[in-house]
Motif scaffolding. Structure first.
Motif, PDB file in Angstrom:
ATOM      1  N   LEU A 170      16.702  46.228  32.733  1.00  0.00           N
ATOM      2  CA  LEU A 170      17.556  46.278  31.542  1.00  0.00           C
ATOM      3  C   LEU A 170      17.654  44.918  30.843  1.00  0.00           C
ATOM      4  O   LEU A 170      17.684  44.846  29.616  1.00  0.00           O
ATOM      5  CB  LEU A 170      18.962  46.763  31.922  1.00  0.00           C
ATOM      6  CG  LEU A 170      19.065  48.201  32.440  1.00  0.00           C
ATOM      7  CD1 LEU A 170      20.486  48.502  32.875  1.00  0.00           C
ATOM      8  CD2 LEU A 170      18.628  49.196  31.357  1.00  0.00           C
ATOM      9  N   ALA A 295      21.070  55.069  29.696  1.00  0.00           N
ATOM     10  CA  ALA A 295      21.585  53.758  29.295  1.00  0.00           C
ATOM     11  C   ALA A 295      20.683  53.116  28.246  1.00  0.00           C
ATOM     12  O   ALA A 295      21.169  52.425  27.342  1.00  0.00           O
ATOM     13  CB  ALA A 295      21.703  52.854  30.515  1.00  0.00           C
ATOM     14  N   SER A 299      21.945  51.934  24.710  1.00  0.00           N
ATOM     15  CA  SER A 299      21.698  50.546  24.287  1.00  0.00           C
ATOM     16  C   SER A 299      21.097  50.508  22.882  1.00  0.00           C
ATOM     17  O   SER A 299      21.426  49.637  22.068  1.00  0.00           O
ATOM     18  CB  SER A 299      20.758  49.853  25.270  1.00  0.00           C
ATOM     19  OG  SER A 299      21.322  49.789  26.556  1.00  0.00           O
ATOM     20  N   PRO A 351      23.627  45.575  28.229  1.00  0.00           N
ATOM     21  CA  PRO A 351      23.201  45.312  26.840  1.00  0.00           C
ATOM     22  C   PRO A 351      24.151  44.405  26.059  1.00  0.00           C
ATOM     23  O   PRO A 351      23.707  43.668  25.173  1.00  0.00           O
ATOM     24  CB  PRO A 351      23.148  46.717  26.231  1.00  0.00           C
ATOM     25  CG  PRO A 351      22.926  47.642  27.385  1.00  0.00           C
ATOM     26  CD  PRO A 351      23.690  47.022  28.511  1.00  0.00           C
TER      27      PRO A 351
END
Length: 434
Positions: A170, A295, A299, A351
């Protein structure tokens, strides 16, 4: 749309869907879709196109291949007599340290964390043998369960760690460097726990009865032989990564092969256990990878709303010190940890949090370790403290009693974060040296 209104709408949607009991994966998708449709006024066709592109691209990252393989390796070992070997091997080695066999919790979790990657698996595997043994020998059960609850969280901090892989993907940072960054802080936390146990035991000798077993050199040598299979597996996995011979995914595959060889060598292999471990790995991996995909979509929505930029600018205007930013994030993570598991916390906050800490002057590798320790705290906080539930099942105590036993080790985690914030080189020197 203002920052406050955008943030309020997102938080409201999250509260609505997650509070209604919707699966977190579905909830994140619904939040992103609703925000795009009602706030950004995107047409349905464009939302579908963006969702398909973002989710598919996030799901084919090569780094994610390490997640199911590491989970499989840990699950294979979980189904062996590893906990008995850990206790038998460590007992003569730690018996003379103040606190005696209580240290089998700390060092047992430290060792198993290096082949597991999961906090609850580490707690359950080590605790299923140490808790009954310590109770039978008259050790203080609160100190025993508290140390196990705290040390069990090492499954996230000491590599290989599933949460590190999720964060690395991420935050777009090197997973190998994250693994290296977690090693020294993990050993530091183990030292803090062992030191606390030794001090408490010296002040209250009744909490840790004197060990009456064999502590001769021969017994310690036999203990080392008991630990040899585990040490070999650690060497194969971590050695191949740190030496640069293998990526985390490749090292995980080698680790699975080594784990199967260990079960064969110790006469514990069966196709039934192998099939069970595969099914368990499939379930856990699917859950984690679905969360990562959801996710990634959320984001993208957050980026369209310009929230990271706006929040960073807003906090900059507050003229907070770098440590002020860390304190705000610490409070946020402790609150989130009362309601969410570590993976969910990671995918929902990275994020926004990473741009904040980078602007504050912190290295994203360092922040990954900070985040993981924050998640470790969440394993010790109710009502969703997973390690507390595991310990409650092992000891039969009430949740309140288990919480009180774990409280000192929660505070030691806080102390660990403070030390790492003051001396970030503890985290960064090993990855920078590689």
């Amino acid at each position: 749309m203002t920052l406050a209104l955008s943030s309020l709408i997102l938080m409201g949607l999250l509260a609505l869907f997650l509070g209604a009991g919707v699966w977190i994966f579905s909830g994140l998708i619904l939040v992103g879709t609703s925000a795009m449709y009602f706030v950004l006024d995107f047409p349905a066709a464009r939302i579908g196109s963006i969702a398909t592109k973002v989710i598919s691209s996030s799901a084919i990252s090569w780094e994610l291949a390490a997640i199911p393989i590491f989970i499989w390796m840990g699950d294979i070992i979980f189904r062996t007599d590893i906990s008995q070997r850990l206790f038998r091997g460590l007992a003569p080695l730690v018996a003379r340290i103040p606190g005696g066999l209580l240290h089998t919790n700390v060092f047992g979790c430290t060792i198993f964390a290096a082949i597991s990657g999961s906090s609850t698996a580490t707690t359950a595997t080590v605790g299923k043998i140490t808790v009954p043994e310590l109770q039978e020998r008259g050790y203080d059960i609160n100190l025993a369960s508290g140390s196990l609850a705290g040390a069990g969280s090492f499954g996230l901090l000491i590599p290989p760690s599933i949460t590190m892989i999720v964060y690395g993907v991420l935050a777009e940072v090197s997973i190998s460097k994250l693994f290296a960054a977690g090693l020294v802080p993990g050993l530091m936390m183990a030292g803090l726990y062992a030191g606390y146990i030794a001090i408490v035991s010296l002040m209250n000798p009744d909490k840790a009865p004197r060990y009456t077993g064999d502590t001769s050199f021969r017994a310690m040598l036999h203990g080392c032989l008991e630990l040899l299979p585990i040490a070999l597996l650690m060497f194969v996995v971590l050695g191949s990564i740190y030496s640069g011979l293998a990526t985390p995914s490749e090292a995980a595959a080698v680790g699975v092969f080594a784990a199967i060889m260990i079960t064969i060598a110790t006469r514990q292999f069966s196709f039934h256990k192998l099939a069970e471990s595969l099914m368990s790995t499939l379930r856990v991996s699917a859950m984690i990878l679905m969360l990562i995909a959801a996710a990634a979509f959320l984001s993208a929505v957050i980026a369209y709303l310009h929230l990271p930029t706006d929040i960073t600018a807003a906090i900059s205007r507050l003229d907070l010190s770098p440590y002020g930013v860390l304190i705000i994030l610490a409070v946020l993570y402790i609150i989130l940890g009362m309601f969410l598991d570590g993976t969910s916390m990671t995918v929902m906050t990275v994020p926004i949090a990473v741009p904040l800490v980078v602007q504050a002057g912190f290295d994203p590798i360092w922040f990954g370790i900070y985040l993981i320790i924050m998640i470790e705290m969440s394993a010790l906080t109710p009502p969703v403290g997973l390690n507390l539930f595991v310990l409650q099942g092992l000891t039969g105590h009430t949740l309140g009693q288990t919480m009180r036993a774990a409280a000192p080790f929660f505070l030691l985690l806080v102390l660990g974060v403070i030390i790492l914030a003051i001396f970030p080189e503890i985290v960064l020197w090993l990855p920078n040296a590689l």
